[in-house]
Write a protein that holds these residues in place. Sequence first.
Motif, short mmCIF file in Angstrom:
data_model
loop_
_atom_site.label_atom_id
_atom_site.label_comp_id
_atom_site.label_asym_id
_atom_site.label_seq_id
_atom_site.Cartn_x
_atom_site.Cartn_y
_atom_site.Cartn_z
N LEU A 28 -8.88 -0.90 3.74
CA LEU A 28 -8.90 0.56 3.59
C LEU A 28 -7.63 1.17 4.16
O LEU A 28 -7.03 2.07 3.56
CB LEU A 28 -10.08 1.16 4.34
CG LEU A 28 -11.40 1.15 3.61
CD1 LEU A 28 -12.51 1.61 4.53
CD2 LEU A 28 -11.33 2.05 2.38
N ASN B 124 -5.09 3.69 2.37
CA ASN B 124 -5.09 5.07 2.83
C ASN B 124 -3.73 5.49 3.37
O ASN B 124 -3.22 6.55 3.02
CB ASN B 124 -6.19 5.27 3.87
CG ASN B 124 -7.55 5.23 3.22
OD1 ASN B 124 -7.67 5.46 2.02
ND2 ASN B 124 -8.57 4.92 3.99
N ALA C 119 -2.37 7.70 0.49
CA ALA C 119 -2.78 9.07 0.77
C ALA C 119 -1.80 9.78 1.70
O ALA C 119 -1.52 10.95 1.53
CB ALA C 119 -4.18 9.08 1.38
N TYR D 23 -21.12 0.20 8.24
CA TYR D 23 -20.93 1.20 7.18
C TYR D 23 -20.65 2.58 7.76
O TYR D 23 -19.84 3.34 7.22
CB TYR D 23 -22.18 1.23 6.31
CG TYR D 23 -22.02 2.00 5.02
CD1 TYR D 23 -21.50 1.37 3.90
CD2 TYR D 23 -22.38 3.33 4.93
CE1 TYR D 23 -21.34 2.06 2.72
CE2 TYR D 23 -22.23 4.04 3.75
CZ TYR D 23 -21.71 3.39 2.65
OH TYR D 23 -21.56 4.08 1.48
N ILE E 50 -16.91 3.05 8.58
CA ILE E 50 -16.11 3.07 7.35
C ILE E 50 -16.36 4.37 6.59
O ILE E 50 -15.42 5.02 6.09
CB ILE E 50 -16.48 1.86 6.46
CG1 ILE E 50 -16.23 0.53 7.20
CG2 ILE E 50 -15.72 1.90 5.14
CD1 ILE E 50 -14.80 0.24 7.52
N ALA E 51 -17.64 4.77 6.52
CA ALA E 51 -17.98 5.98 5.78
C ALA E 51 -17.37 7.22 6.43
O ALA E 51 -16.87 8.13 5.75
CB ALA E 51 -19.50 6.13 5.68
N ASN F 279 -13.78 7.35 5.49
CA ASN F 279 -13.58 7.66 4.08
C ASN F 279 -13.94 9.10 3.73
O ASN F 279 -13.27 9.73 2.91
CB ASN F 279 -14.39 6.70 3.21
CG ASN F 279 -13.57 5.50 2.83
OD1 ASN F 279 -12.55 5.63 2.17
ND2 ASN F 279 -14.00 4.34 3.27
N GLN F 280 -15.00 9.60 4.35
CA GLN F 280 -15.37 10.99 4.08
C GLN F 280 -14.25 11.93 4.49
O GLN F 280 -13.89 12.85 3.76
CB GLN F 280 -16.64 11.35 4.84
CG GLN F 280 -17.90 10.77 4.23
CD GLN F 280 -19.05 10.79 5.22
OE1 GLN F 280 -19.00 11.48 6.23
NE2 GLN F 280 -20.07 10.02 4.93
N LEU G 43 -11.07 11.25 4.82
CA LEU G 43 -9.90 11.08 3.96
C LEU G 43 -10.15 11.62 2.56
O LEU G 43 -9.27 12.21 1.94
CB LEU G 43 -9.52 9.61 3.92
CG LEU G 43 -8.90 9.16 5.26
CD1 LEU G 43 -9.00 7.66 5.42
CD2 LEU G 43 -7.46 9.61 5.35
N ALA G 44 -11.35 11.43 2.07
CA ALA G 44 -11.66 11.87 0.71
C ALA G 44 -11.53 13.38 0.57
O ALA G 44 -11.03 13.88 -0.43
CB ALA G 44 -13.08 11.43 0.33
N LEU H 157 -7.22 14.13 1.68
CA LEU H 157 -5.97 13.48 1.31
C LEU H 157 -5.76 13.35 -0.19
O LEU H 157 -5.08 12.46 -0.64
CB LEU H 157 -5.89 12.11 2.01
CG LEU H 157 -5.90 12.19 3.54
CD1 LEU H 157 -5.82 10.81 4.15
CD2 LEU H 157 -4.78 13.07 4.07
N HIS H 158 -6.31 14.27 -0.95
CA HIS H 158 -6.04 14.24 -2.38
C HIS H 158 -4.58 14.54 -2.65
O HIS H 158 -3.92 15.24 -1.89
CB HIS H 158 -6.91 15.26 -3.11
CG HIS H 158 -8.34 14.81 -3.24
ND1 HIS H 158 -8.72 13.76 -4.03
CD2 HIS H 158 -9.47 15.24 -2.64
CE1 HIS H 158 -10.01 13.57 -3.92
NE2 HIS H 158 -10.50 14.46 -3.08
#
Lengths: 360, 360
Positions: free
Chosen positions: A106, A110, A114, A167, A170-171, A174-175, A177-178, A181-182
Amino acid sequence: MNATFFDDWDAAPAPAPAAAQAGGAALAPVRADDKRVIGGKADINQLAPFKYPWAWEFFLNANRNHWTPLEISMAQDVHDYHRTLTAAERHVFENVLAYLTTSDILAMRNIGLAVMEKMSAPELQIYQARQVYEEALHTWTYQHCIESIGLEQSEIYNRYRVVPAIYGKIALANQRLARILHSDLDLSNRDTLHEFALSYFFFAAIFEGCWFYNGFTPIFALQRRGLMKGTAEQLQYIMRDEVLHCSFGIRVVRELLHEENLTLDPAAVRQLWQEAEAAESAYAHYILQTPILGYNADLHLAQFRFIANRRARQMGLEDPFPGAENALPWLDEQANLRKEKNFFETRVTEYQTGAALQWD
Amino acid sequence: MNATFFDDWDAAPAPAPAAAQAGGAALAPVRADDKRVIGGKADINQLAPFKYPWAWEFFLNANRNHWTPLEISMAQDVHDYHRTLTAAERHVFENVLAYLTTSDILAMRNIGLAVMEKMSAPELQIYQARQVYEEALHTWTYQHCIESIGLEQSEIYNRYRVVPAIYGKIALANQRLARILHSDLDLSNRDTLHEFALSYFFFAAIFEGCWFYNGFTPIFALQRRGLMKGTAEQLQYIMRDEVLHCSFGIRVVRELLHEENLTLDPAAVRQLWQEAEAAESAYAHYILQTPILGYNADLHLAQFRFIANRRARQMGLEDPFPGAENALPWLDEQANLRKEKNFFETRVTEYQTGAALQWD
């Protein structure tokens, strides 16, 4: 893809030769002062002159300290894992590896995809390019350990999806960054820019600076007792890389905040630390549901809080966990691989040409 | 940022532990058959099992052949440049360096940010992560040459904007990438997918496989006469990397076309070659406006056509320049640095553990 890369080329086809030949101020070389971390107008294709010479030094240092996992013998680890470790120790070892391998794959995407694309100074991107590669090198390292020891690859790689305590971390990453970081993020909006700075801080100071740092510690506890020393030495190299990633990221965020006259919102920072601690606590209590000799979940969490304070100070922020003490005083010394084995001193000089490793 | 990375995390927060614990087919490990070059549904975070083991081999090989520009002495080049080269030779040398340095900093971002993000199999991304880093390493190498020889950095980095014949090649690459490689590209559309494949082919086979390959040749012509040998040796290492990038990219495009049952449109491919040749011709006539001993624009262009045919054949396409002959029969031999200096054979073994370098 961030707008800054292709704008010139989207807007117009190649200029007629006459336009390029016309010269003048518009075609003058880049000035260092025109560079910025985000949103700079200086031509991104011109490396020098540097505005951030420290970033270039990070790049040169990283290259001097090149290594690969093939250099470290894993023979004793195979024996240790199958013959010596207790069930609780194997549980720790496997889950640490499962967490780390997902985290690093990841991290590769990332930081590479990103974060790097948002930087508008090439000397920042060039260290991040090395950083992307180092995350790939770490993934190779875990793969090498998994293969050497004979663990079931698919099961290990998939474990983060099956075990909630893995999890959760990691979640959380990711949340964050999601949302932030678009590639079409409007970084001219100050709220958005603040969110970006906060996320990069999370990634550098928490994900790499605390979670990775602490992620290795259970294996170092085995190493202290003479177990899994090959894996532990691999992780010492990885830890050094991650600490440098952390330092670099914190430096970039500080420069960004300074350039933009921004401050991280204290409440948002507090929330980051609280979420990070909660996720780390769940993780620690899962991997150490049965304590191992010399190491348990309480020590792990105490160490997390101690390192978190260190990262906050690097950033110029107040301690998130006031009074947290160094629960594992042996860790910093053991983590410094030069004290452990003098590895670099005994190697060819090309890859260690005089640069003292900057430890944090 | 491509949708495939963050979709899971955008759509929903972390599942409740119960959901993760529920297990079942949805949480089964990845199957190699489910991986694809583009648009695969297999979890991108799971490296193994490999569907593309050759990509992993590319990664391992690249790591075995690690080098840095500091290993190569530049002392004689300083003397050669300032005391021995003719004005025409200095003109060639400087402009080649100016072209290469801009090309490689672009290559870093383009392969890293535009191509890598679209791949849906981690073993493809992991070589591309190394590739991104190698482009950064090349940028360092040019910077090292520029600094060692004492050229004016700003002027060299800016030259591509001032000289139309250099700008033409850079602009052609950027226009193609700008139109095609946006992160919100709908790759489920077959026309768009074809454009992506065509662009990746352009980047691998022409930009890296011909323009870089040919970009080094004028310096190798100096090297044959005992001049600028340090720079030339640096470029031999870079050339090896670029040839591997080219081979990897062509392989990925072939896999993609096979998986998607697509064929590159012959007319579009023809246009690519024609534009590439026209840009190369303008470049060759600029840098070699005064021929140098043993090398001129006609030889340069003839060699471009010969190498272009080689790339087309690797891709399974017809020769774009039928009958083009090997104008520089010494080049392939000289470019193979092991024949030139046996460099790797005399080094520490860690970085060359038995892997025969795949030359194209």
